[in-house]
Write an enzyme that holds these catalytic residues in place. Structure first.
Site, mmCIF file in Angstrom:
data_model
loop_
_atom_site.group_PDB
_atom_site.id
_atom_site.type_symbol
_atom_site.label_atom_id
_atom_site.label_comp_id
_atom_site.label_asym_id
_atom_site.label_seq_id
_atom_site.Cartn_x
_atom_site.Cartn_y
_atom_site.Cartn_z
ATOM 1 N N ASP A 188 11.849 -0.201 0.928
ATOM 2 C CA ASP A 188 11.434 -1.299 0.111
ATOM 3 C C ASP A 188 12.935 -1.485 -0.836
ATOM 4 O OD1 ASP A 188 10.139 -2.763 -1.934
ATOM 5 O OD2 ASP A 188 8.107 -2.020 -1.048
ATOM 6 N N HIS B 153 11.091 -7.530 0.247
ATOM 7 C CA HIS B 153 11.402 -6.056 -0.376
ATOM 8 C C HIS B 153 12.655 -5.309 0.460
ATOM 9 C CE1 HIS B 153 8.030 -5.877 -3.071
ATOM 10 N NE2 HIS B 153 7.224 -6.469 -2.333
ATOM 11 N N GLU C 197 5.016 -10.682 -0.081
ATOM 12 C CA GLU C 197 5.984 -10.853 -1.402
ATOM 13 C C GLU C 197 7.232 -11.199 -1.017
ATOM 14 O OE1 GLU C 197 3.308 -8.544 -4.720
ATOM 15 O OE2 GLU C 197 4.929 -7.313 -3.546
HETATM 16 C C1 ACM Z 1 1.634 -5.265 -1.520
HETATM 17 O O1 ACM Z 1 1.038 -4.907 -2.374
HETATM 18 N N1 ACM Z 1 2.336 -6.081 -1.908
HETATM 19 C C2 ACM Z 1 1.158 -5.248 -0.306
#
Ligand code: ACM
Ligand code: ZN
Length: 756
Positions: free
Chosen positions: A191, A264, A328
């Protein structure tokens, strides 16, 4: 727990009659089994009891022996263990479902018959929960237990990027999953805040991406941001990954690694800046969030890098699945990147959403070509779902439904109910958490398969999973606090038939689990039995509360004069009245004469609009939705905005309050949240109007200043008489350039509309 059922003749024996006639034992078994009969007697085993098992059950057999050894201790077992046996055997004819087991304990000994090794292990975990240590031996109730899982996929996720957890913790985590019959560990390895898996071809993933300069202190919404100044990081070597995978595999737990893309990715970009659209420089993120710098989708070198990474990941994980994230991923950098734009043109893609789909499909094809199945978060549906990719539906159940409709599998990972980084309690002394409010009862009672889902799609919903994101998990102790007992509740939902789920019964069993958890190194805090409240009655100028406890014999005492409730304070008998104008109802729970849990405090402010009729336009639904009465209920929303008090408008609104009769008004106001780092932005203006007849209104004041980062108690002194008050709130629009969440719609959070 069902006590009576018909077993195959082969397994019927005399304890059935005994079970009917005599008080049955009721072991605190979690997950509650499909069917169980407990007899009156018991059988004793010890570390001297022979365990017979086929050669292919050597790991299961070794685990059972180790469990017996650990718990029976070294005391001499006594003579009543003589001649007893334990047998482990598989039988796919008698035991039909995958992971199913039959546990049969008789005066002669114990037999666990499994469909497969996993079934045997689940039977062993059941045995381990129902035995009781007595001297150097273990007492097992006579029983017939017939058990198999509701869902084939029962997962628990752990984010090791935001905070790193060492191998011994990971093993302990796996022990916990195994004890409660989970079968999948979703290991979130990469991440923005750290890359945690060794990739030999890219050494900077270890020397750069695995580290960050410092970590934010406190919640991201607080300003100014503060940092600890301490370099933080770590990663698992491939040898350690193998060790974890072996440990999990022996416990029939599949480890699914997650390698995030295309978003991420900031830690990876910090190490290899050419993989980003601008070329950097980038830094490993020092706090949680969604960041604009993502893998460039236009450069082929990005795909070469990710394929090389996956080439090293694949051999480490026997799991059929590899998770590639997909969530995201902001598109701002792609919009401005010539490489990404060229890709859009060359591939005839409509926009950046289709570019995201292109990215995921390309990675998925690569993995599928290597014989792996692919998973991703529900954003992978956007711009078109890749073929045969399993969707983790986290933002709602809609993603799962859509995936199933497209013929793909789905896992329910709902944020509101299955994210254990949410607060589990509303007490102000809770340690800082990501946000939200997901108490134990909600985890347990949430229906993961809503009735609205077309029955023909249900076979595509493979199971459920809990998520433990670690932005605010500074220590292992905090991780345990957030995980337990919610992961235990989820285990029961995942395993047990829906018809066997009863929350009160679950709590009765759960309260007996701390000692067995302690034996595997886990501590469970009981805040689920603490007092909570709801509004009992809201009327013009008055308010009363219900006080709730899941403890049946609870003696609840309360005060409304600010004093700490004692046993001599007023007893709660169905409603606690908010006395006075500004105040706090305090309540405590006494159990066997002792205080249990924290003191519940309910601050209130009864004002002229309390309980008034109110209508509101553009009232949202959902998390920050209505009813409109929340705006005049005398309870101020808290700065964690997780107390179901705030209304989060995404458009202008108009509220009309009817005070019932013309009265003097000296002050009007509103509480407004200003948290730019949560995209919660105050109104441009709150305009107040008054009227005697509800037809013609006169403007009396405007509130335009909300400078505090947090709750703004905006008030204006006025001097009017009126029956109706109209409040017009002007929405701030989209988050401006440079703001967190740039380009997205801000949320205008309003709680109480105050009239004095
Ligand atoms: C997430 O909570 N971004 C999968
Ligand atoms: Zn690019």
């Amino acid at each position: 727990m069902k006590k009576l059922f018909v077993l195959p003749l082969l397994l019927c024996f005399t304890l059935k009659a005994a079970a009917r006639q005599e008080a049955p034992v009721n072991p605190a078994l979690i997950p509650v089994p499909v069917k169980a009969i407990y007899g009156q007697g018991s059988v004793y085993i010890s570390n001297q009891t022979p365990v017979t098992a086929a050669a292919e059950l050597k790991y299961e057999s070794a685990l059972l022996k180790a469990f017996i050894q650990q718990q029976s201790g070294t005391d001499a077992p006594g003579s009543d263990i003589k001649g007893k046996h334990i047998r482990l055997l598989t039988d796919t004819l008698l035991v039909k479902h995958s992971e199913e087991y039959l546990l049969h304990s008789t005066p002669q000994g114990i037999t666990i018959t499994g469909h497969d090794g996993a079934g045997i292990l689940h039977g062993i975990q059941t045995l381990r929960q129902i035995w009781i240590k007595e001297g150097g031996k273990l007492k097992v109730p006579l029983a017939e237990i017939h058990d198999h899982p509701r869902f084939g996929y029962r997962g628990m996720h752990l984010d090791v990027s935001r905070h790193f957890f060492n191998v011994s913790f990971i093993k302990k985590f796996i022990d916990l999953l195994s004890m409660y019959k989970y079968n999948t560990f979703h290991w979130h390895l990469t991440d923005d805040q750290g890359w945690r898996i060794e990739i030999k071809k890219y050494p900077k993933l270890q020397s750069v991406a695995a580290w960050r300069d410092e970590t934010m202190i406190g919640h991201k919404r607080e300003l100014p941001h503060r940092f600890d100044g301490k370099k933080y990081g770590g990663y698992y070597t491939q040898e350690q990954v193998k060790e974890v995978v072996k440990y999990a595999t022996e416990r029939h737990i599949t480890v699914i690694p997650e390698i995030e893309m295309p978003g991420h990715a900031q830690a990876a970009l910090a190490a290899y800046p050419n993989l980003g659209c601008t070329g950097g420089p980038y830094k490993t993120a020092t706090f949680g969030g969604v960041f604009d710098d993502v893998f460039c989708a236009g450069k082929d070198s990005t795909f070469t890098f990710l394929q090389d990474v996956l080439d090293e990941v694949i051999p480490l994980f026997p799991s059929p699945y590899i998770h590639i994230g997909g969530d995201e991923c902001p598109k701002v950098k792609w919009k401005a990147c010539p490489n990404c734009q060229r890709r859009i043109k060359e591939e005839k893609l409509a926009d950046e959403h289709e570019l995201q789909s292109y990215f995921i499909k390309r990675a998925a094809r690569y993995l599928q070509g290597k014989g792996k199945k692919v998973m991703g978060w529900d954003e992978i549906l956007e711009g078109g779902l890749a073929k045969d990719v399993t969707v983790m539906s986290w933002r709602s159940t809609a993603g799962a439904v859509e995936a199933a409709r497209l013929g793909s599998d789905a896992i329910m990972t709902s944020e509101d109910e299955y994210y254990f980084d949410h607060y589990q309690s509303l007490y102000p002394s809770e340690p800082v958490a990501a946000g939200g409010y997901t108490p134990l009862k909600e985890v347990y009672t949430y229906q993961p398969l809503p009735d609205s889902i077309d029955a023909s799609l249900l076979p595509k919903i493979k199971g459920i999973q809990g998520q433990l994101w670690s932005e605010y998990l500074y220590t292992e102790k905090q991780a345990a606090y957030m995980l337990l007992p919610r992961a235990i509740a989820l285990a029961e939902v995942a395993w047990s038939p829906a018809g066997n789920l009863q929350y009160d019964q679950f709590l009765t069993r759960l309260r007996k689990h701390p000692s067995q958890l302690k034996r595997i190194g886990w501590e469970m805090t009981n805040n689920f039995d603490e007092l909570t409240y709801s509004i009992h009655e809201l009327q013009r100028g008055s308010l009363s509360f219900h006080l709730h406890s899941s403890i049946r014999e609870a003696d609840i005492r309360y005060t409304s004069d600010g004093s700490l409730p004692a046993r001599s304070s007023r007893a709660y008998r169905g409603q606690a009245i908010a006395g006075g104008k500004f105040g706090v109802v305090k309540a405590r729970l006494f159990r066997n004469g002792m205080v249990f849990g924290r003191t519940l405090e309910i601050p209130f402010h009864i004002h002229k609009a309390t309980g008034a009729d109110i209508t509101v336009t553009n009232l949202p639904s959902g998390k920050y939705g209505g009813p409109a009465t929340k705006l005049v209920n005398s309870i101020y929303g808290v700065n964690r905005y997780n107390d179901n008090q705030w209304i989060g408008f995404t458009k202008d609104f108009e509220a009309v309050i009817d005070l019932g009769s013309v009265m003097e008004i000296k002050k009007v106001g509103a509480n407004v949240l200003n948290y730019t780092w949560q995209r919660m932005r105050p109104p441009v203006t709150l305009d107040y109007y008054v009227s005697d007849n509800g037809q013609e209104y006169t403007k009396i004041t405007s509130l335009t200043e909300f400078p505090v980062n947090g709750i703004n108690q905006a008030r204006a002194t006025v001097n009017v008489t009126a029956r109706y008050i109209k409040v017009k709130g002007q929405h701030p629009g989209i988050v401006p350039k440079g703001g967190y969440g740039e380009g997205s719609t801000a949320v205008m959070m309003i709680d109480e509309l105050i009239v004095e």
